[in-house]
Structures are given as structure tokens and as C-alpha cells.
Design an enzyme around this catalytic site. Structure first.
Site, short mmCIF file in Angstrom:
data_model
loop_
_atom_site.label_atom_id
_atom_site.label_comp_id
_atom_site.label_asym_id
_atom_site.label_seq_id
_atom_site.Cartn_x
_atom_site.Cartn_y
_atom_site.Cartn_z
N LYS A 107 -27.41 -3.45 73.62
CA LYS A 107 -28.43 -4.26 74.13
C LYS A 107 -27.86 -4.06 75.75
CE LYS A 107 -30.48 -7.62 71.67
NZ LYS A 107 -30.89 -9.52 70.83
N LYS B 120 -36.24 1.72 60.96
CA LYS B 120 -36.58 -0.44 60.16
C LYS B 120 -38.05 -0.60 61.24
CE LYS B 120 -34.40 -4.62 60.30
NZ LYS B 120 -33.49 -5.13 60.99
N LYS C 160 -40.47 -4.70 65.77
CA LYS C 160 -41.62 -5.13 67.09
C LYS C 160 -41.27 -4.48 68.51
CE LYS C 160 -39.57 -8.46 69.33
NZ LYS C 160 -38.43 -8.57 69.65
#
Ligand code: TRP
Length: 341
Positions: free
Chosen positions: A124, A206, A209
């Protein structure tokens, strides 16, 4: 019911499960099949406590209006998926002040080195290089607080949260080592059913969104046309046989989805689609998903219109959560040497 719950916990000795989901705006079919649907099933056999993790969400910048809507949407959608507040206290994390308080305390029992090793932090901070804030760094101690406050025995988490759970265990163990048993050491809960749902466009990844390609994921609230379109565009292979096999990631994923929503086994699905093309199969998977999601969408539309009902539910959840979590917080603070008022 809420009033009696702590006593019942003692009598029945059901294990405590805690889990939370971030109000990120879109809850995908992957979240639903991989996590939420399993939470719903756990409610009878465990003392489940669920939360919308809105404190975690501001580690990335949020637009205030959208954020507020996302929090309510997430709450309403989880209710629509089948979280039953008569069985499982369900609250919004920021409503229960003990979370931020214990998180601070746990920060002081968590090492810089440990937090630096979190792969999610590394990922991140690369993705949001302009906002590598301290909250992003200490996110795992807040998550540890969420779990430890309820003395959770089990935490259903996906692969991406495993390292955070491991850290929560280490923090709890360290604290217990210094002060004597204060926190239950939580274990991961691996669900027996519900396969990992992969991207419809790149089935080696995976379903997420955050994928730039919107055809890669299906949202629980996508309308039927969109869902059908996304399934029709799903990546397959050139064999044209509906069966599980190596090098057939796309079809394997579609069979997994079909199996999850219909309860049929992969073999049954193979037999059913013998001699039929992928076009027919994709159509059928799309329709099955539409049917699975239809009642959830209907319930969501009811709940989201009914602000009073939502408020009543999340207030009740917060009240319960505060009561339970305050005991743990007091216990921890007392051990540290704080003067309790
Ligand atoms: N960090 C989790 C996620 O992003 C959400 C979460 C917050 C959580 N607190 C938790 C999950 C406690 C399990 C237990 O998915």
C-alpha cells in the site's frame, strides 16, 4: 437477546468469532462467496461479532460524502446478506471508542520492525506513495485491538489478512507474557466451503474491485444486465469442455462460482453441460449469480431506504460491543497500572 448474550456465552461455551469488513464502496461477488456468506452460516454455531471497519478505511483518503454513504451501504448490505443482529452483534467500528483506545495501547507493545514487515503495508505504501501515513503503518495494531477486545477465539480471514492475524497473536502473546493472561490468542478460521473467486478477466488473480478492468469483477449490487455482460465476457480456454482441469483457470473459476451458488459439485456441472459450449455455460453461470444476488439486492434496497431501522440496528450493536470491549480494555489498563476511574 442482546441483554442475555454474555451469560449465554458462558453457558453454551460457544467459541467467539470476530470479523470485520472495510466500507470500501464495492463489495464483490468474491467478498460474498469467499467471506460474507460464510459469516452468515457461522452465526448459529458460534458467538459471532461483526463490524464495519470504518476506522481502518481512512488510512487512504476518503471523500466525506462518499465515505458516509459507503459506511451505511456496507452496513445495509451485510444485513441484506444475512447478518442477523438477533444472533450476532453487528456494529460500526467508529461507534465504539474502545477500539481506538486499545489500538493506542497495543501500538506500544508492537515493534517498528514487525509493522515494517507487513506485506500489505509495503504494497500500500507503494500504491499510495504520496500518503504513507502512520495509520497505514499501525493499521495491524488497530486490527489486533478489534479482535482482542472481544476475546475472539477465531477470526475468518482471507490470505491477505493472515499476516495481520499472526501479528495480533504475537501482540496478545507478548502482552500476556508481561502481565499474565489478558487476551485470548485468536486462531484463523478457514472455511470449509466457498472457493476463492478469481478475476473474470485474468483468472490467475483474485477477483478484486481495485482491478482497473471493471469486467474482472462482479459487485453484489451490480444489476442483472451488467452481471450477465461480465460473465459473457469472462475469459475461458480453447478446449470447449466444461470440466475442471489444468490450464483451465477461467473455466475452473466459473465452475467454482457455479458450484458455490447452486450447491452442485463440479462433476455434476460437467455432466450437466456435456456437449454444450462455453457460451451456454457462461450464460447459465451469469443467471445463477443473478438469482443468488436478487434477494440480497431487494433486501438492500429496503434497508438503505429505512434509515431509522439501520440506526436502531447499529446503535444496538455498538451498545453491546462497548459493554463487552470495555471489560477487556479495563482489564488491560489495570494490568498496565493505569488508575481506572
Ligand atoms: N483489515 C481487514 C480487511 O481489510 C478488515 C478488518 C478490520 C478485520 N478489523 C478486522 C478483519 C478484524 C478481521 C478481524 O479486510
Amino acid at each position: 437477546m442482546t441483554e442475555n448474550m454474555p451469560q449465554e456465552t458462558k453457558q453454551e461455551k460457544k467459541k467467539v468469532i470476530f470479523s470485520a469488513i472495510q466500507p470500501s464502496g464495492t463489495i464483490t461477488l468474491g467478498n460474498y462467496i469467499g467471506a460474507l456468506r460464510n459469516w452468515v452460516k457461522l452465526q448459529d454455531d458460534y458467538n459471532c461479532i461483526f463490524a464495519v471497519a470504518d476506522l481502518h478505511a481512512i488510512t487512504v483518503r476518503q471523500d466525506p460524502k462518499i465515505f458516509k454513504q459507503n459506511i451505511l451501504n456496507a452496513y445495509a448490505l451485510l444485513l441484506a446478506c444475512g447478518i442477523d443482529t438477533e444472533k450476532s452483534p453487528f456494529f460500526i467500528q467508529s461507534h465504539v471508542h474502545t477500539h481506538a483506545e486499545l489500538a493506542w495501547i497495543l501500538n506500544c507493545y508492537t515493534q517498528f520492525g514487525e509493522l515494517s514487515r507487513m506485506t500489505q503495508f509495503k504494497d500500500k505504501s507503494q500504491k499510495h506513495a504520496d500518503n504513507v501515513n502512520a495509520g497505514l503503518f499501525t493499521y495491524p495494531s488497530l486490527m489486533a485491538a478489534d479482535i482482542l477486545l472481544y476475546q475472539a477465539d477465531l477470526v475468518p480471514v482471507g490470505a491477505d489478512q493472515k499476516q495481520h492475524l499472526e501479528l495480533a497473536r504475537n501482540i496478545a502473546d507478548r502482552f500476556n507474557g508481561i502481565y499474565g493472561k489478558t487476551f485470548t490468542i485468536p486462531d484463523g478460521y478457514i472455511s470449509k466451503v466457498g472457493s476463492r473467486i478469481m478475476s473474470l478477466q485474468d483468472p490467475t488473480k483474485k477477483m478484486s474491485k481495485s482491478d482497473e478492468n471493471v469486467n474482472a469483477w462482479v459487485a453484489v449490487l451490480d444489476n442483472p444486465d451488467t452481471i450477465m455482460k461480465k460473465f459473457k465476457r469472462a475469459v475461458t480456454d480453447s478446449e470447449a469442455v466444461v470440466r475442471v482441469g489444468e490450464g483451465k483457470d477461467g473455466i475452473n473459476n466459473l465452475i467454482g462460482i457455479m458450484s458455490s451458488v447452486t450447491g452442485k459439485t463440479a462433476d455434476e456441472i460437467t455432466v450437466e453441460f456435456e456437449g454444450k459450449g462455453y457460451g451456454d455455460f457462461k450464460q447459465a453461470v451469469g443467471e445463477a449469480v443473478v438469482e443468488e444476488l436478487r434477494p440480497i439486492q431487494e433486501r438492500f434496497n429496503d434497508y438503505i431506504k429505512n434509515k431509522d431501522y439501520l440506526e436502531e440496528q447499529y446503535r444496538k450493536g455498538a451498545e453491546f460491543a462497548l459493554r463487552i470491549s470495555q471489560r477487556t480494555l479495563d482489564k488491560a489498563m489495570k494490568k498496565i497500572g493505569y488508575v481506572l476511574k
